[in-house]
Design an enzyme around this catalytic site. Structure first.
Site, PDB file in Angstrom:
ATOM      1  N   CYS A   1      43.310  31.854  18.929  1.00  0.00           N
ATOM      2  CA  CYS A   1      43.188  32.909  19.978  1.00  0.00           C
ATOM      3  C   CYS A   1      43.295  34.629  19.294  1.00  0.00           C
ATOM      4  O   CYS A   1      41.841  34.488  18.642  1.00  0.00           O
ATOM      5  CB  CYS A   1      44.616  33.283  20.426  1.00  0.00           C
ATOM      6  N   ASP A  53      55.272  40.227  14.033  1.00  0.00           N
ATOM      7  CA  ASP A  53      54.833  40.442  15.464  1.00  0.00           C
ATOM      8  C   ASP A  53      55.291  41.189  15.733  1.00  0.00           C
ATOM      9  O   ASP A  53      55.575  42.287  17.346  1.00  0.00           O
ATOM     10  CB  ASP A  53      55.858  39.266  16.217  1.00  0.00           C
ATOM     11  N   LYS A  69      62.120  34.169  23.512  1.00  0.00           N
ATOM     12  CA  LYS A  69      60.734  33.172  24.101  1.00  0.00           C
ATOM     13  C   LYS A  69      60.774  32.386  22.545  1.00  0.00           C
ATOM     14  O   LYS A  69      60.424  30.908  22.963  1.00  0.00           O
ATOM     15  CB  LYS A  69      59.328  33.866  24.326  1.00  0.00           C
ATOM     16  N   ARG A  72      44.526  30.012  14.149  1.00  0.00           N
ATOM     17  CA  ARG A  72      45.894  29.600  14.769  1.00  0.00           C
ATOM     18  C   ARG A  72      45.493  27.580  14.475  1.00  0.00           C
ATOM     19  O   ARG A  72      46.003  26.951  15.378  1.00  0.00           O
ATOM     20  CB  ARG A  72      45.216  29.540  15.899  1.00  0.00           C
TER      21      ARG A  72
HETATM   22  C1  EPZ Z   1      55.748  31.183  15.532  1.00  0.00           C
HETATM   23  O1  EPZ Z   1      53.394  30.756  15.854  1.00  0.00           O
HETATM   24  C2  EPZ Z   1      55.025  32.338  17.135  1.00  0.00           C
HETATM   25  N1  EPZ Z   1      55.057  32.036  17.740  1.00  0.00           N
HETATM   26  C3  EPZ Z   1      53.919  33.430  16.807  1.00  0.00           C
HETATM   27  O2  EPZ Z   1      54.258  34.065  17.378  1.00  0.00           O
HETATM   28  C4  EPZ Z   1      54.547  33.924  14.842  1.00  0.00           C
HETATM   29  O3  EPZ Z   1      53.464  35.212  14.889  1.00  0.00           O
HETATM   30  C5  EPZ Z   1      54.194  33.171  14.446  1.00  0.00           C
HETATM   31  O4  EPZ Z   1      54.690  32.116  14.285  1.00  0.00           O
HETATM   32  C6  EPZ Z   1      54.347  33.873  12.680  1.00  0.00           C
HETATM   33  O5  EPZ Z   1      55.384  34.112  12.996  1.00  0.00           O
HETATM   34  C7  EPZ Z   1      55.743  30.582  17.911  1.00  0.00           C
HETATM   35  O6  EPZ Z   1      57.284  30.719  17.968  1.00  0.00           O
HETATM   36  C8  EPZ Z   1      55.373  30.207  19.891  1.00  0.00           C
HETATM   37  P1  EPZ Z   1      52.793  29.726  11.825  1.00  0.00           P
HETATM   38  P2  EPZ Z   1      52.538  29.551  14.686  1.00  0.00           P
HETATM   39  O7  EPZ Z   1      52.483  28.034  12.066  1.00  0.00           O
HETATM   40  O8  EPZ Z   1      54.072  28.609  14.730  1.00  0.00           O
HETATM   41  C9  EPZ Z   1      48.731  29.427   9.634  1.00  0.00           C
HETATM   42  C10 EPZ Z   1      54.125  35.911  19.321  1.00  0.00           C
HETATM   43  O9  EPZ Z   1      53.609  36.466  19.740  1.00  0.00           O
HETATM   44  N2  EPZ Z   1      48.295  27.546  10.133  1.00  0.00           N
HETATM   45  O10 EPZ Z   1      53.397  30.150  11.452  1.00  0.00           O
HETATM   46  O11 EPZ Z   1      51.705  29.016  15.786  1.00  0.00           O
HETATM   47  C11 EPZ Z   1      48.756  29.795  10.680  1.00  0.00           C
HETATM   48  O12 EPZ Z   1      47.026  30.287  10.656  1.00  0.00           O
HETATM   49  C12 EPZ Z   1      53.766  34.710  18.603  1.00  0.00           C
HETATM   50  O13 EPZ Z   1      55.020  35.351  20.106  1.00  0.00           O
HETATM   51  C13 EPZ Z   1      47.734  27.005   9.018  1.00  0.00           C
HETATM   52  O14 EPZ Z   1      47.384  27.292   8.285  1.00  0.00           O
HETATM   53  O15 EPZ Z   1      52.897  30.753  13.638  1.00  0.00           O
HETATM   54  C14 EPZ Z   1      49.495  31.441   9.994  1.00  0.00           C
HETATM   55  O16 EPZ Z   1      47.891  32.333   8.907  1.00  0.00           O
HETATM   56  C15 EPZ Z   1      52.394  34.840  18.181  1.00  0.00           C
HETATM   57  N3  EPZ Z   1      47.734  25.943   9.702  1.00  0.00           N
HETATM   58  C16 EPZ Z   1      50.578  30.858   9.299  1.00  0.00           C
HETATM   59  O17 EPZ Z   1      49.956  29.680   9.067  1.00  0.00           O
HETATM   60  C17 EPZ Z   1      49.244  25.072  10.768  1.00  0.00           C
HETATM   61  O18 EPZ Z   1      48.751  24.141  10.937  1.00  0.00           O
HETATM   62  C18 EPZ Z   1      51.863  31.408  10.197  1.00  0.00           C
HETATM   63  O19 EPZ Z   1      51.538  29.983  11.263  1.00  0.00           O
HETATM   64  C19 EPZ Z   1      50.041  26.254  11.007  1.00  0.00           C
HETATM   65  C20 EPZ Z   1      49.789  26.851  10.867  1.00  0.00           C
END
Ligand code: EPZ
Length: 422
Positions: free
Chosen positions: A116, A307, A22, A121
């Protein structure tokens, strides 16, 4: 809202085929906004989040046909660049259209995804990076309003934190920018790698694929000659089924899986006493006489994936001893803990660390799904709980697991989907 009724206690056996990822399919679908021609994407999981993104692109004007896990999509006729709140609120990964829409059209509005169940997020890192490429970005009335005159300009950008979709957005933006974009402190997940490879195959010069520093020489707005794509296997689904084999202490075989993408998960299961037979695309897990406790910390790839944290929390209830699990990425990713306790689990939470005591006998009860991965932890617990476990609000599961009940029943579980009569 549908629920799942699980009668626990069955041993599992046989094979389960892992679906396409996904989290790879989502950025790949968004990347077709950069394509000058129709593209076929194969091995796409038929799950709700995928259908939501396809619906969004259709609303923008794309032509699409999604059947038997293949999506044929042509975005040439896209004539709208507003991703509205009603869609984005249901699937925050819609943020992945921001980079490609801005790169191709020079303007777009994307509803702020909002938080969420697992955390706030934010998308500040996406926006900061796009501003460094010359974009004007304002937040107004809950929308990200982005625009840039004469196309994005390459820049040297360092992410303050590793962000998977942030890296993906900026790779797509850099692909059509003027000049060279250097992205530093990039996420290195397999899903990011596949996106980079697909864009490279479409004629864009990209160096550093799979490393924390990616260099992209943009096409200055020229659309890409994208080839058909085969989505990589879903490593999180694979990890979830390995936990199903582990928690029921059964021998099961996963097919169409990529073992090298789940090394950190296999290592932890080996620490817990499980053994494996591993070939190029198959993994067989074998039962153990004594499930050992585990200590793990979630972190960015290639370390242990956040995850799979909830699934291991469920598994740890069946290990003999005390386990600790530390969640370092999200601030509220323990929603499954209260529900597991309703089944009889003995879990203590101290800030971002949970301590799970085992082995604890679990007893079926009504529980509530709260987010995608937390829900899968409740399914795993239901497989071994005495009696019937009813999991409510399983639309969370349907967002990211293809045919979960069918796949589990084929392995010998007793799972029934109960449609709520209107
Ligand atoms: C991706 O989300 C995945 N989703 C998530 O999977 C997964 O948990 C996550 O990466 C971490 O591995 C998809 O790929 C569609 P991040 P994403 O940006 O990209 C912080 C599932 O269950 N952050 O890597 O949204 C954030 O708050 C989903 O399939 C900022 O602070 O995650 C988090 O603490 C859930 N500012 C960390 O970085 C930003 O602009 C990692 O987030 C972006 C992120």
């Amino acid at each position: 809202m549908d629920s799942l009724e699980i009668i626990g206690g069955n041993n599992l056996s046989g094979e389960v085929q892992i679906s396409g990822s996904k989290n790879s399919a989502l950025p790949l679908i968004a990347s077709i906004i950069l394509s000058k021609k129709s593209v076929k994407i194969h091995n796409i999981p038929d799950v709700v989040d995928i259908k939501t993104l396809i619906k969004l692109l259709k609303i923008l004007g794309a032509e699409e046909k999604f059947s038997s896990n293949t999506l044929e999509i042509n975005t040439i006729k896209i004539n709208k660049t507003v991703a509205t709140y009603d869609i984005v609120k249901t699937m925050r990964a819609s943020i992945l259209v921001l980079g490609p829409l801005l790169a191709r059209f020079g303007h777009c509005q994307v509803s702020l995804p909002g938080g969420c169940a697992i955390g706030s997020r934010p998308v500040d890192l996406h926006l900061k990076a796009l501003r460094k490429m010359g974009a004007n970005i304002e937040i107004k009335n809950g929308y990200i309003q982005a625009s840039v005159e004469n196309g994005l300009k390459g820049g040297d950008i360092k992410f303050e934190k590793k962000t998977v979709t942030g890296t993906e957005n900026l790779v797509m933006a850099g692909a059509l920018a003027h000049g060279t974009t250097i992205l530093r402190n990039c996420a290195t997940e397999p899903e990011v790698i596949q996106l980079c490879e697909v864009i490279k195959n479409a004629g864009v010069e990209i160096d550093g694929i799979g490393t924390e520093t990616i260099k992209i020489i943009g096409t200055s707005g020229k659309l890409l000659n994208m080839e058909d794509i085969e989505v990589i296997p879903d490593r999180i689904e694979a990890g979830t089924y390995l936990c199903a084999g582990a928690i029921t202490n059964s021998e099961i075989k996963l097919t169409s899986v990529e073992p090298k993408h789940i090394k950190s998960i296999l290592d932890k299961l080996k620490e817990m006493g499980f053994t494996f037979k591993i070939t190029a695309q198959e993994i067989t897990i074998f039962p153990t006489s004594n499930i050992l406790p585990v200590n793990l910390i979630t972190a960015e790839y290639p370390l242990f994936p956040t995850d799979i944290q909830a699934q291991f929390t469920a598994l740890a209830t069946q290990s003999n001893g005390k386990s600790t699990i530390e969640e370092r990425l999200f601030e509220n990713r323990f929603m499954h803990v209260n529900e597991l306790e309703r089944l009889g689990a003995s879990i203590k939470i101290d800030k971002n660390i949970v301590e799970i005591s085992g082995k604890t006998e679990l007893f079926g009860a009504d529980v509530m799904a709260t987010d995608l991965r937390a829900s899968s932890a409740l399914v795993l617990a239901g497989l071994i709980a005495n009696g019937k476990t009813t999991i409510h609000r399983i639309y969370h599961l349907d967002r990211g697991y293809e045919n979960l009940d069918e796949k589990l029943n084929k392995l010998g579980a007793n799972v029934k989907r109960v449609k709520l009569t209107k």
